[in-house]
Scaffold this motif. Structure first.
Motif, short mmCIF file in Angstrom:
data_model
loop_
_atom_site.label_atom_id
_atom_site.label_comp_id
_atom_site.label_asym_id
_atom_site.label_seq_id
_atom_site.Cartn_x
_atom_site.Cartn_y
_atom_site.Cartn_z
N GLY A 82 -1.01 -7.23 12.47
CA GLY A 82 -0.37 -7.96 11.40
C GLY A 82 -1.40 -8.26 10.31
N VAL A 83 -1.18 -7.77 9.11
CA VAL A 83 -2.08 -8.02 7.99
C VAL A 83 -1.50 -9.17 7.18
CG1 VAL A 83 -3.24 -7.06 5.98
CG2 VAL A 83 -2.76 -5.61 7.96
N GLU A 84 -2.23 -10.26 7.11
CA GLU A 84 -1.73 -11.48 6.48
C GLU A 84 -1.42 -11.27 5.00
OE1 GLU A 84 -5.96 -11.60 5.23
OE2 GLU A 84 -4.85 -10.85 6.96
N ASN A 85 -0.38 -11.96 4.53
CA ASN A 85 0.03 -11.84 3.13
C ASN A 85 -0.05 -13.18 2.41
OD1 ASN A 85 0.91 -10.09 1.03
ND2 ASN A 85 2.98 -10.92 1.18
N TRP A 86 -0.87 -14.09 2.96
CA TRP A 86 -1.00 -15.40 2.34
C TRP A 86 -2.43 -15.71 1.87
CZ3 TRP A 86 0.26 -15.03 7.67
CH2 TRP A 86 -0.80 -15.25 8.55
N SER A 87 -3.40 -14.92 2.27
CA SER A 87 -4.78 -15.25 1.95
C SER A 87 -5.14 -14.91 0.51
CB SER A 87 -5.74 -14.53 2.90
OG SER A 87 -5.57 -13.12 2.82
N GLU A 88 -4.33 -14.06 -0.14
CA GLU A 88 -4.55 -13.69 -1.54
C GLU A 88 -3.31 -14.06 -2.36
OE1 GLU A 88 -7.31 -12.54 -2.65
OE2 GLU A 88 -8.35 -11.66 -0.92
N ASP A 89 -3.49 -14.22 -3.66
CA ASP A 89 -2.35 -14.50 -4.53
C ASP A 89 -1.45 -13.28 -4.67
OD1 ASP A 89 -3.21 -17.12 -4.97
OD2 ASP A 89 -4.43 -16.54 -6.70
N LEU A 90 -2.05 -12.09 -4.68
CA LEU A 90 -1.28 -10.86 -4.81
C LEU A 90 -0.65 -10.47 -3.48
CD1 LEU A 90 -3.30 -8.26 -6.95
CD2 LEU A 90 -1.08 -9.27 -7.48
N ASP A 91 0.57 -9.96 -3.55
CA ASP A 91 1.18 -9.34 -2.38
C ASP A 91 0.31 -8.17 -1.93
OD1 ASP A 91 3.92 -8.94 -0.79
OD2 ASP A 91 3.20 -6.97 -1.43
N LEU A 92 0.28 -7.92 -0.63
CA LEU A 92 -0.59 -6.89 -0.08
C LEU A 92 -0.35 -5.53 -0.72
CD1 LEU A 92 -2.69 -6.06 2.12
CD2 LEU A 92 -0.73 -5.55 3.60
N ILE A 93 0.92 -5.15 -0.89
CA ILE A 93 1.23 -3.84 -1.46
C ILE A 93 0.72 -3.75 -2.89
CG2 ILE A 93 3.04 -2.20 -2.03
CD1 ILE A 93 2.57 -2.61 0.96
N GLU A 94 0.87 -4.83 -3.65
CA GLU A 94 0.38 -4.84 -5.03
C GLU A 94 -1.14 -4.75 -5.07
OE1 GLU A 94 2.21 -4.63 -7.83
OE2 GLU A 94 3.84 -4.31 -6.39
N GLU A 95 -1.79 -5.41 -4.11
CA GLU A 95 -3.25 -5.34 -4.07
C GLU A 95 -3.71 -3.94 -3.69
OE1 GLU A 95 -6.89 -8.16 -2.86
OE2 GLU A 95 -5.49 -7.77 -1.22
N PHE A 96 -3.00 -3.29 -2.77
CA PHE A 96 -3.32 -1.90 -2.45
C PHE A 96 -3.28 -1.04 -3.71
CE2 PHE A 96 -1.95 -1.99 2.31
CZ PHE A 96 -3.23 -2.38 2.65
N LYS A 97 -2.24 -1.20 -4.51
CA LYS A 97 -2.11 -0.42 -5.74
C LYS A 97 -3.29 -0.69 -6.67
CE LYS A 97 2.95 -0.25 -5.75
NZ LYS A 97 4.19 -0.71 -6.45
N LYS A 98 -3.67 -1.96 -6.76
CA LYS A 98 -4.80 -2.33 -7.62
C LYS A 98 -6.09 -1.70 -7.14
CE LYS A 98 -7.00 -6.42 -9.67
NZ LYS A 98 -7.02 -7.91 -9.70
N MET A 99 -6.19 -1.48 -5.84
CA MET A 99 -7.39 -0.87 -5.26
C MET A 99 -7.24 0.64 -5.09
SD MET A 99 -8.63 -3.71 -2.42
CE MET A 99 -7.14 -3.61 -1.42
N ASN A 100 -6.21 1.22 -5.71
CA ASN A 100 -5.98 2.67 -5.68
C ASN A 100 -5.68 3.20 -4.29
OD1 ASN A 100 -6.60 2.94 -8.57
ND2 ASN A 100 -8.72 2.49 -7.96
N ILE A 101 -5.05 2.35 -3.46
CA ILE A 101 -4.67 2.73 -2.11
C ILE A 101 -3.16 2.94 -2.07
CG2 ILE A 101 -4.58 2.05 0.31
CD1 ILE A 101 -7.41 2.58 -0.67
N LYS A 102 -2.73 4.14 -1.68
CA LYS A 102 -1.31 4.42 -1.53
C LYS A 102 -0.86 3.99 -0.13
CE LYS A 102 -1.78 8.58 -4.41
NZ LYS A 102 -1.69 10.07 -4.41
N THR A 103 0.37 3.54 -0.02
CA THR A 103 0.90 3.17 1.30
C THR A 103 1.61 4.37 1.91
OG1 THR A 103 2.80 2.19 0.15
CG2 THR A 103 1.07 0.69 0.91
N ASN A 104 0.83 5.38 2.25
CA ASN A 104 1.35 6.57 2.93
C ASN A 104 1.24 6.40 4.45
OD1 ASN A 104 -1.44 6.69 2.99
ND2 ASN A 104 -1.52 8.94 2.91
N PHE A 105 1.34 5.16 4.92
CA PHE A 105 1.24 4.83 6.33
C PHE A 105 2.27 3.74 6.64
CE2 PHE A 105 -2.04 2.85 3.72
CZ PHE A 105 -1.74 1.51 3.84
#
Length: 354
Positions: free
Chosen positions: A46-69
């Motif tokens: 389980g990857v927490e979604n409360w430790s950052e202001d950004l939603d995890l998926i949005e942060e992945f996009k910001k870091m150039n990570i695609k959710t192909n998993f």
């Protein structure tokens, strides 16, 4: 083109490689195993979604990570101490469940594909001296171990569910959990003390969940691991240390996947922008690392009541996720408590770099 060498093809190393390769760098990764995720045994996290202001998926996009998993959002969660239950239902995902391992839907394989698609050269079955690489992403350092875990992954027809179990009978000073997501399940216990009795606590955990949930596990596979923590932004000589080897794990509950991927991104940014890695990583991680020291201190001090006081405070807050977020970003009360917590934690964990 410049070349960057990375030691380790875990989430942090692959995150750094993806970002560097997208910016015209040659990237060589040395990975001693024959594939990524080979030690994870298909377990769920389980990857927490409360430790950052950004939603995890949005942060992945910001870091150039695609959710192909596999990355399944969960808004509902039950926490129990075997006497009381707290059923959380959040307006947004409280966490995302990802799969680890060699399965094609795992985080590890998804990141590997992105790296390879960007031209990264992953040299499986090879290693290199630390002095010869630019980034070290080799996983946790046992010298800085603060928690150990043991679990079992399996296939199941049970509906999606997430349950956290917190009491000292099932997980001393830690927690146990049951996760089921799209036909895959995972039971695990995480200890923050009493490591020598891990098998005992793990059996109690499995018995508890099997007695309360009709899981009908198929193809079970055991896994184990440990958490490393450091309150210092780490380099070794000229080498950048990221992920678990850099100590970027949460001292409260041991979460580290989100931090690992973020630390890889920050490492790549420091190289691309010719900025100081320790400064960049420190600005982001130091408040969170300091917060986790205070959070672990408070968690252990309230252990005698099976954590009901803490859980009631979270449950009765207006917005549980916002409430948790404030405790991961070094708020005013944490800053006041920090000197006392640090003194206690240095005594409690003399092996850690605090």
């Amino acid at each position: 083109m410049k070349t960057v060498k990375i030691l380790g093809a875990g989430p942090s190393g692959l995150s750094a490689a993806i970002n560097l390769s997208q910016n015209d760098y040659n990237v060589d990764i040395f990975e001693r195993n024959l594939d990524v995720g080979s030690s994870a045994k298909g377990n769920l996290q389980g990857v927490e979604n409360w430790s950052e202001d950004l939603d995890l998926i949005e942060e992945f996009k910001k870091m150039n990570i695609k959710t192909n998993f596999h990355c399944e959002p969960f808004k509902n969660l039950r926490i129990t101490n075997s006497k009381e239950n707290w059923d959380f239902s959040c307006n947004k995902p409280a966490f995302y469940i990802i799969k680890r391992g060699t399965d094609k839907s795992s985080l590890d394989q998804g990141l590997k594909k992105q790296a390879l698609d960007n031209g990264v050269n992953i040299r499986f079955g090879e290693t290199a001296p630390i002095s010869d690489v630019d980034i070290v992403a080799t996983g946790g350092d046992p010298k800085f171990k603060f928690a150990v875990g043991k679990g079992i992954s399996f296939e199941t027809e049970h509906e999606n569910i997430a349950v956290g179990l917190v009491n000292n009978y099932h997980a001393f000073k830690g927690y146990s959990y049951l996760l089921v997501s799209n036909g895959f399940g995972c039971i695990a216990t995480v200890l923050f003390a009493g490591f020598q009795d891990l098998n005992k606590y793990f059996k109690r955990t499995v018995d508890e969940f099997q007695a309360n949930y009709d899981l009908k596990e198929k193809h079970p596979d055991k896994f184990s691991g440990y958490g490393s923590f450091s309150n210092q932004i780490m380099k070794k000589g000229d080498q950048i240390l990221i992920g678990e080897v850099g100590g970027f794990q949460d001292l409260l509950w041991g979460f580290g996947t989100r931090n690992a991927i973020k630390s890889g991104y920050i490492a790549s940014k420091s190289i691309l922008d010719c900025e100081d890695y320790c400064k960049l990583a420190g600005n982001h991680f130091k408040p969170k690392l300091n917060s986790s020291i205070v959070n672990r201190f408070i968690w252990e001090k309230f252990a005698s009541n099976n954590y009901s006081i803490i859980l009631n405070r979270i449950y009765n807050s207006e917005d549980p996720l916002k409430y948790l977020n404030s405790f991961h970003n070094f708020n005013f009360l944490q800053k006041l408590t920090y000197p006392f917590a640090l003194f206690y934690m240095k005594y409690r964990y003399p092996n850690l770099k605090l």
